[in-house]
Scaffold this active site. Structure first.
Site, mmCIF file in Angstrom:
data_model
loop_
_atom_site.group_PDB
_atom_site.id
_atom_site.type_symbol
_atom_site.label_atom_id
_atom_site.label_comp_id
_atom_site.label_asym_id
_atom_site.label_seq_id
_atom_site.Cartn_x
_atom_site.Cartn_y
_atom_site.Cartn_z
ATOM 1 N N ASP A 109 -48.692 -10.866 -26.032
ATOM 2 C CA ASP A 109 -48.417 -12.062 -26.843
ATOM 3 C C ASP A 109 -47.170 -11.852 -27.710
ATOM 4 O OD1 ASP A 109 -50.664 -13.342 -25.836
ATOM 5 O OD2 ASP A 109 -51.971 -12.577 -27.425
ATOM 6 N N ASN B 16 -65.537 -13.285 -32.104
ATOM 7 C CA ASN B 16 -65.734 -11.964 -31.490
ATOM 8 C C ASN B 16 -65.909 -10.906 -32.572
ATOM 9 O OD1 ASN B 16 -65.324 -13.076 -28.936
ATOM 10 N ND2 ASN B 16 -63.111 -12.806 -29.090
#
Ligand SMILES: Nc1ncnc2c1ncn2[C@@H]1O[C@H](COP(=O)(O)OP(=O)(O)OP(=O)(O)O)[C@@H](O)[C@H]1O
Ligand SMILES: [Mg+2]
Length: 313
Positions: A256, A92
């Site tokens: 996360d 990405n």
């Protein structure tokens, strides 16, 4: 022998760079790119390492981007179990426009996995010895069935490992149907898990959480609520932790880091209540930095102290 395993079916490299200004057609001079390994379970393993623990990351990787990905994790000394995939690991692009300080994120399509490849990932978990926690986090790429986390729930049960799931949509529903140790939905994910016809409000969470626990979806439910912190539920426990107000730079990686904080605390023998505090502190610590940066130990522990004393950060 790994005692915490994280599983990531859709890992990616985040390539970040800056340009003075985004102008169409012109060749733009980018700064030296910074590469970061990412994807739910990868971030959880990296954040656990930052907090002082150790987790083994299980993931598929392929092509030259896969090699670069593996090297990035090796540089951070993250133990890994790699399943070779035919397709290249996804990359990405993150571009910061200096003129406006705006960040543009270009996410490439997820790397499809073949049946053999995702089955090999499950096999890697099944083959691991002395696993105390298995953490599955992140979205599923094309080719991976929606019941993958439900299959992992069964594997975790046979291994007597505690299965922690942070995902969304159908994958979350199927995992919950099978029953797991801990679910960490945000409010949107919880709303869709219980088929609510509206986005749940904070005052509705308790009743919904009781329903989720009673029907055996999980033993522990942690509902995260962004800057409002998180709530923890078990059949006989309810606790809410609100983080102090902080100057938020980027919320990427907060979820996360929160999961990492919870699992790190539990894996070092802390109580569920302490694990919730640790999770909120780690999640909020991740918001103090721009981009994809995860929680640091120092800031997590400072936030933990502030949560205890009620002082300002
Ligand atoms: N704006 C914020 N200010 C302070 N803390 C935050 C903020 N956003 C997130 N956090 C911290 O991170 C934790 C997890 O965040 P959140 O509820 O947004 O999870 P999420 O939606 O799963 O995030 P992600 O998009 O990373 O998956 C929160 O409980 C909180 O501790
Ligand atoms: Mg999340």
């Amino acid at each position: 022998m790994p005692s915490v395993l994280t599983l990531t079916f859709s890992p990616c490299i985040d390539k970040s760079t800056t340009v003075p200004e985004l102008i169409p057609s012109k060749k733009l001079k980018c700064s030296q790119p910074e590469l970061d390994p990412g994807g739910g379970g990868i971030n959880v393993a990296r954040a656990i390492k930052k907090l002082g623990g150790m987790a083994t990351a299980v993931y598929p990787a392929g092509g030259y981007t896969g090699k670069a990905f593996n090297a990035l994790l090796a540089k951070e000394n993250i133990p890994v179990i790699i399943v070779e995939s035919a397709n290249d690991t996804r990359e990405n692009i993150v571009i910061l426009e200096e003129k406006t300080s705006k960040q543009y994120r270009f996410n490439m399509p997820a790397t499809p996995l073949s049946e053999n490849e995702w089955k090999e990932c499950l096999q890697a978990v099944e083959n691991s010895k002395d696993v105390e926690f298995i953490v599955a986090s992140g979205s599923l790429p094309p080719g991976v069935p929606d019941d993958i986390y439900a299959r992992l729930a069964i594997i975790a049960r046979t291994k007597k490992a505690k299965f922690v799931v942070d995902t969304s949509g159908e994958a979350l529903k199927q995992a919950a149907k099978e029953g797991v140790y801990l679910l960490k939905p945000n409010l949107g994910e919880l709303s869709s898990l219980v088929n609510s016809n509206h986005y749940l409000q904070e005052n509705e969470i308790e009743a919904v959480a009781k329903q989720v626990i009673t029907r055996g979806n999980c033993e522990v439910l942690v509902v995260s609520m962004g800057d409002k912190g998180a709530m923890l539920f078990t059949s006989d426990l309810m606790k809410k932790i609100v983080p102090p107000p902080v100057e938020v730079k980027s919320t990427v990686g907060a979820g996360d880091s929160m999961v990492a904080g919870i699992v790190y605390a539990l894996s070092t023998g802390k109580s569920l209540e302490t694990a919730l505090e640790y999770g909120v502190a780690a999640g909020t610590a991740a918001t103090l930095h721009p981009g994809t940066e995860l929680c640091s130990k120092i800031e997590t522990e400072r936030l933990l102290a502030v949560i205890h004393t009620g002082e300002t950060y």
